[in-house]
Design an enzyme around this catalytic site. Sequence first.
Site, PDB file in Angstrom:
ATOM      1  N   ASP A  98       0.840  -1.185   0.000  1.00  0.00           N
ATOM      2  CA  ASP A  98       0.000   0.000   0.000  1.00  0.00           C
ATOM      3  C   ASP A  98       0.884   1.247   0.000  1.00  0.00           C
ATOM      4  O   ASP A  98       1.994   1.229   0.552  1.00  0.00           O
ATOM      5  CB  ASP A  98      -0.895  -0.016   1.242  1.00  0.00           C
ATOM      6  CG  ASP A  98      -1.737   1.240   1.339  1.00  0.00           C
ATOM      7  OD1 ASP A  98      -2.436   1.566   0.375  1.00  0.00           O
ATOM      8  OD2 ASP A  98      -1.673   1.910   2.398  1.00  0.00           O
ATOM      9  N   ASP A 110      -1.618  -0.599   6.187  1.00  0.00           N
ATOM     10  CA  ASP A 110      -1.808  -0.100   7.548  1.00  0.00           C
ATOM     11  C   ASP A 110      -3.208   0.427   7.814  1.00  0.00           C
ATOM     12  O   ASP A 110      -3.531   0.796   8.942  1.00  0.00           O
ATOM     13  CB  ASP A 110      -0.800   1.014   7.863  1.00  0.00           C
ATOM     14  CG  ASP A 110      -1.132   2.313   7.152  1.00  0.00           C
ATOM     15  OD1 ASP A 110      -1.722   2.255   6.048  1.00  0.00           O
ATOM     16  OD2 ASP A 110      -0.797   3.386   7.679  1.00  0.00           O
ATOM     17  N   ASP A 123      -7.223  -1.842   4.046  1.00  0.00           N
ATOM     18  CA  ASP A 123      -6.268  -2.869   3.649  1.00  0.00           C
ATOM     19  C   ASP A 123      -6.594  -4.236   4.258  1.00  0.00           C
ATOM     20  O   ASP A 123      -6.036  -5.249   3.834  1.00  0.00           O
ATOM     21  CB  ASP A 123      -4.848  -2.481   4.083  1.00  0.00           C
ATOM     22  CG  ASP A 123      -4.362  -1.211   3.403  1.00  0.00           C
ATOM     23  OD1 ASP A 123      -4.670  -1.030   2.216  1.00  0.00           O
ATOM     24  OD2 ASP A 123      -3.683  -0.405   4.060  1.00  0.00           O
TER      25      ASP A 123
END
Length: 630
Positions: free
Chosen positions: A322, A519, A523
């Site tokens: 990410d 995080d 996600d």
Amino acid sequence: MTVVPAAERPARAWIASPARLRAALAPIALIGLGAGAVLIFRGEPDLAFWVFTLATLPVLAALLVEIVVSLGRGEVGLDLIAGLSMSTALLFGEPLAGNVVALMYAGGQALEHFAEGRARRDMTALLGRVARTTMRYDDGRLEEVAIDAIEPGDRLLIRQGEVVPVDGTVAEGAAVLDLSALTGEAIPVERGQGAEVLSGATSAGPAFDLDVVRPAADSTYARIVRLVEAAQHSKAPMARLADRYAIVFLVFTVVVAGGAWFLTGDRLRALAVLVVATPCPLILAVPVAVISGMSRIARLGVLIKTGGALEALARVAVAVIDKTGTLTHGRATLLTVKAAPGFSADELLRLAASLEQASGHVVAAALVDAARSRGLVLSPPASVRETAGFGLEGEVDGRAVVVGGSSFVGERSLQGDPRAWRTGSPEGAVVVAVAVDGAVAGILVLADEIRADAPGVLRRLREAGIRRIVLASGDRLDVATAVGAKLGVDGILGELTPDAKVAAVIAERSHGPVMMVGDGVNDAPALAAASVGVALGARGAAASSEAADVVLLVDELGKLAEAIEAARRAYRIALQSVVVGLGLSVLAMGIAALGYLPPLAGALTQEVIDVAVILNALRALTGGRRARQP
């Protein structure tokens, strides 16, 4: 829970403890072996015969109980071979060999418990630090309350030397914190007013006040404890695979022993085969190596939930990472201020930030923080009207101020075009236009900057064995592309919804086992879908930490590369211990079947193999090659 003083506990508690009984077996076998040897030296072999027998029987009895319990659970283990060899030795009138096997088995169990205890130390150290009570302010007074009674909004006094019981923020002054138990960082850090403090940290400086943001059950430290407990009770797929191989090895051992006896008529050859076949490389090496690897990685500030997650981490080939908060800082930072004639940069920022105080948008917070960091005094805004997602308009110090996107501000300005100011702005940056009293007064350029360690981290990941790195982001595609191009990733995906991130993880499986790193709450589904999910637990969302297999407790992505290297090393050591240990055992079985290795010498040989295998598995506790800086 009531704790009974040791002096008041019944004496039978010692007898009833299985751990204490197991610990007593090795000394019994050793004392019997020594006493029997003395009797033989004094010329009393018949008495020595019975001493060896009596020293073997307690170990055999305890082993048979364990075998019966295991069979009752439907588990067939290699302890059967040890039981078979001891029973056969006594039946064939070779109690000395049986005594040596008993010592070998009991000593191996003791060594295994020591090895696992040594390996778990870095993880279980967390469990002994859980706070039970704390000091809470109540109407200006301090009272000691149970941790479970704490609620968000409470204010606590954290004294020097105390463990922070819940997540919170520094209310006043500054906090000096020892984070070594959470992150492995040896040097205390200082947190100023308003800074977040994670539970589990130790106050290493003067007392400070803490404003609670999460209850104890949802705090970082409580989640860490749950992860540790789950890791300790897990069983790695490799260990389960070893259990399946154990049945094959058991059949192979019985066939070789029976064949040697049938073809030669020498029953001692069969006994010798049995005593060298105790397969500690299978029943001990794998769990010791896996737990050692998990302990080693825990010292890096990375918690692995299960042994299976360690194996998955050791095999990953693709990393889907990410962008926001992982490779970038996750917050907008003011880069430049371009002011029109008649305005200074500070005055333009002050007017914009003053108006943005009325908004809860992340960009608004970034502008307010930037203004305050420059020491600017903000004025209270008036008559504020916010158009969600576009901008605000209102009054600051009697002046009409408009702040927002270029189109939003341009439509409300009589003079100037905000688009003309965008020239030279970094690709992927966020441009906030400002108009004052109907005229465009300039723009503010913000960006979510790439973390300084990000390029080095990606390089380390490739060196650790990751063949493909994909940048996945819910941000605009142009922003993701700008970041990905600077970092040199293999694939770039932007404007992803949580479902799209899951699809991206599944699509990458064609390239090998996939590791997802993130995080945020968005996600969590992708973390669960990956071969191994890695959450940045130091400041990430609780949902992502719960869904992940691996949690980084320190805000350093570089620790992940070290964790992968340590996982690969632990996996290699486990395989090495099994292959070499079993290879040596099979070789010794062959020599014993040919009549060149009598039962007593065979038992001693197997003991040497067992000790060597366990000590080799313990190498997973160490770091191998020296850690490098990204």
